[in-house]
Design a protein around this motif. Structure first.
Motif, PDB file in Angstrom:
ATOM      1  N   SER A  15      -5.952  -0.969  -8.571  1.00 38.18           N
ATOM      2  CA  SER A  15      -4.752  -1.800  -8.708  1.00 38.18           C
ATOM      3  C   SER A  15      -4.549  -2.184 -10.175  1.00 38.18           C
ATOM      4  O   SER A  15      -3.416  -2.232 -10.657  1.00 38.18           O
ATOM      5  CB  SER A  15      -4.856  -3.049  -7.837  1.00 38.18           C
ATOM      6  OG  SER A  15      -4.974  -2.683  -6.484  1.00 38.18           O
ATOM      7  N   ASP A  58       0.110  -8.020  -4.552  1.00 38.21           N
ATOM      8  CA  ASP A  58      -0.566  -8.079  -5.852  1.00 38.21           C
ATOM      9  C   ASP A  58       0.398  -7.998  -7.025  1.00 38.21           C
ATOM     10  O   ASP A  58       0.141  -8.547  -8.085  1.00 38.21           O
ATOM     11  CB  ASP A  58      -1.494  -6.853  -6.004  1.00 38.21           C
ATOM     12  CG  ASP A  58      -2.851  -7.099  -5.399  1.00 38.21           C
ATOM     13  OD1 ASP A  58      -3.149  -8.264  -5.124  1.00 38.21           O
ATOM     14  OD2 ASP A  58      -3.593  -6.116  -5.214  1.00 38.21           O
ATOM     15  N   ASP A 101       0.337   1.427  -3.411  1.00 37.11           N
ATOM     16  CA  ASP A 101      -1.082   1.034  -3.440  1.00 37.11           C
ATOM     17  C   ASP A 101      -1.617   1.088  -2.013  1.00 37.11           C
ATOM     18  O   ASP A 101      -0.872   0.871  -1.061  1.00 37.11           O
ATOM     19  CB  ASP A 101      -1.225  -0.385  -4.010  1.00 37.11           C
ATOM     20  CG  ASP A 101      -2.646  -0.662  -4.540  1.00 37.11           C
ATOM     21  OD1 ASP A 101      -3.493   0.250  -4.459  1.00 37.11           O
ATOM     22  OD2 ASP A 101      -2.884  -1.776  -5.031  1.00 37.11           O
ATOM     23  N   GLU A 102      -2.887   1.393  -1.846  1.00 36.66           N
ATOM     24  CA  GLU A 102      -3.509   1.546  -0.525  1.00 36.66           C
ATOM     25  C   GLU A 102      -2.709   2.526   0.336  1.00 36.66           C
ATOM     26  O   GLU A 102      -2.346   2.237   1.484  1.00 36.66           O
ATOM     27  CB  GLU A 102      -3.632   0.190   0.183  1.00 36.66           C
ATOM     28  CG  GLU A 102      -4.393  -0.873  -0.593  1.00 36.66           C
ATOM     29  CD  GLU A 102      -5.863  -0.551  -0.844  1.00 36.66           C
ATOM     30  OE1 GLU A 102      -6.339   0.476  -0.314  1.00 36.66           O
ATOM     31  OE2 GLU A 102      -6.518  -1.288  -1.595  1.00 36.66           O
TER      32      GLU A 102
HETATM   33 MG    MG Z   1      -6.457  -2.811  -5.013  1.00 38.60          MG
END
Ligand code: MG
Ligand code: ADP
Length: 502
Positions: A39, A63, A138-139
């Motif tokens: 990240s 995030d 992300d992910e």
């Molecule tokens: Mg992360």
């Protein structure tokens, strides 16, 4: 038209640069276990490229919402109908607004549906609006899972379809996919295969290492180096980065982007970005609403625990009032005491929750606990939490708070097992045996306990490994902690207690 995005340093202290234009054409895959710095890497890339290109971040954890302050991204909260998300995405393309789709707080299935709706809107934009956009996911294994999981087939199809479109057919439409995953083996192969650039971070599991070696066209032995990478260190390869595997240390974040090319005109976000994308054009077709607003999240275990662990003032004499009132704190304390009694019985673990609940209700009546007794779901949550009961020092640590947050993604019946493992890791205690885990899970079956461990592992929550003596170690990459080695076939830790009680 060359824009070099400064990602940090290579071994020789020379800057590690990403060719933005090449990246837009050839996409990027980032892989590394949880905590390896993915990240952070994405943030570095986003910050450094913000002045040059429109950005859209699919953000499962919220995030990246902080990019809004410094870089002007508009945060789109995903708690909307799918139709609405699709329309907002179309406006995002039309008006060229950089956005963060914040999926925090939604359950996995809702996250998949929301991401699919949003990516669908971006993908289906009118040909006039096919400007380049960096689409960062992300992910990504959440949205393009390699195997069917516990979500509905429909949600999985929608989400996987959107991710496949992004990675396989997005280029022509200006969409450049940048995806990060903690478990390469969990990411759908066709989605991973469309990236030509890779940044590989620390990788524990052989199966992920093998997939990485496969994608990079490396010898498996060469891929072994991924195991020892430190946080923030990645091996880079691909036309936009380096023709040969290049060790890269990702630089700091929150720096201002540097302009290196006089030719590309800096990307300028419109001033009234939010207005532009949230307001419908008068002639915009209104499609029927398909998606129901998600249900409010259930009260969290975290809140419950915080409530439970808060120091209570010493009990005072109950004030005598004319009107009987229910004193919440006192009632809570009574219920806690009853929970402790229930669990004090060594056989409690093997009773079904329904039987325990009946017992609990009876004890509430005997103790004259005022008010309605807690309903079954509330009882189950208390049970999960009461079963763990960490000592004070652990209870107040950041690691424990994070473990609680992680446990919230789980159902009540498995939270207890998860928290016990996390507690063992945080205190470097030996990994509990199968028999202990089974008891905590309310079963006599060791194989069910082992399956639960595998299931945790598949969700990226922990990593299980055996040492050379075949003792088990459970690592929590997110907590930077691991248990000491414990014999999986050892006796139940409670066996002694029981023996003594008999
Ligand atoms: Mg992360
Ligand atoms: N290159 C780096 N320099 C400094 N701190 C970093 C770096 N990479 C990661 N970190 C820090 O390490 C922690 C974990 O990184 P994160 O990017 O969240 O990992 P991941 O997304 O892979 O789970 C974060 O606190 C992050 O700020």
């Amino acid at each position: 038209m060359k824009v070099a995005i400064d990602m940090g340093a290579t071994t020789g202290a020379a800057p590690a640069t990403l060719d933005l234009e090449e990246l837009l054409a050839t996409r990027l895959l980032v892989q590394g276990n949880s905590g390896s710095g993915k990240s952070h890497l994405l943030r570095r890339l986003l910050e450094q490229s913000a002045p040059w290109v429109q950005q859209c971040i699919i953000d499962p954890e919220g995030d990246f919402t902080t990019l809004s302050e410094k870089f002007g991204h508009t945060v789109v909260d995903a708690t909307r109908t799918e139709a609405e998300l699709t329309r907002i995405a179309a406006r995002v393309r039309q008006h060229r607004v950089s956005v963060v789709l914040n999926l925090e707080g939604l359950d996995v299935e809702q996250q998949m549906r929301a991401a699919a709706a949003f990516l669908g809107g971006m993908f289906d934009a009118d040909r006039d609006f096919w400007y380049p956009v960096l689409v960062v996911v992300d992910e990504a294994q959440l949205f393009a899972p390699a195997a069917a999981g516990e979500v509905s087939d429909e949600a999985r199809k929608l989400s996987l379809g959107a991710m496949t479109n992004l990675m396989c057919r997005g280029r022509k439409r200006g969409l450049a996919g940048v995806i990060a995953t903690q478990r390469l083996a969990k990411l759908a192969k066709n989605v991973a295969a469309e990236a030509s650039n890779f940044l590989m971070g620390r990788t524990f599991l052989d199966i992920d290492m093998a997939r990485a070696a496969d994608l990079l066209g490396m010898e498996k032995r060469t891929a072994e180096q991924f195991r020892d990478l430190a946080r923030g260190h990645f091996i880079a390869l691909g036309p936009a980065i380096s023709r040969r595997p290049l060790p890269v240390t990702i630089g700091a974040v929150e720096t201002s982007a540097r302009s290196t090319s006089p030719k590309l005109t800096p990307f300028e976000a419109p001033v009234d970005a939010a207005d532009l994308i949230f307001t419908a054009d008068p002639d915009e077709a209104i499609r029927p609403v398909v998606r129901r607003a998600p249900a409010p999240p259930p009260p969290s275990t975290n809140d419950l625990l915080a409530q439970l662990s808060r120091a209570r003032p010493p009990a005072e004499e109950a004030p005598v009032t004319l009107f009987p009132e229910i004193d919440e704190a006192e009632r809570d304390a009574q219920i806690d005491a009853i929970m402790a009694e229930l669990l004090g019985d060594p056989d409690a673990s093997f009773r079904t929750v329904a039987v325990l609940y009946q017992d609990f209700l009876v004890r509430c009546r005997i103790r004259r606990v005022p008010g309605e007794p807690p309903a079954l779901p509330a009882f189950k949550r208390r049970l999960a939490v009461a079963r763990v009961a960490p000592d004070k020092e652990v209870a107040q640590s950041d690691g424990w708070q994070q473990a609680l947050t992680m446990s919230e993604t789980l159902t009540e019946d498995v939270q207890g097992v998860f928290l016990v493992l996390a507690q063992a890791a945080l205190t470097s205690a030996p990994c509990p045996s199968d028999a202990t885990l089974a008891r905590l899970y309310g079963t006599h079956s060791s194989s069910r306990a082992r399956r639960l461990l595998t299931w945790f592992e598949e969700r990226g929550l922990l990593v299980v490994r055996l040492d050379f003596r075949q003792n088990r170690v459970v690592a929590f990459p997110d907590l930077s902690a691991e248990t000491a080695a414990g014999d999986p076939n050892g006796p139940d830790a409670m066996a002694d207690v029981r023996g003594a009680a008999e």
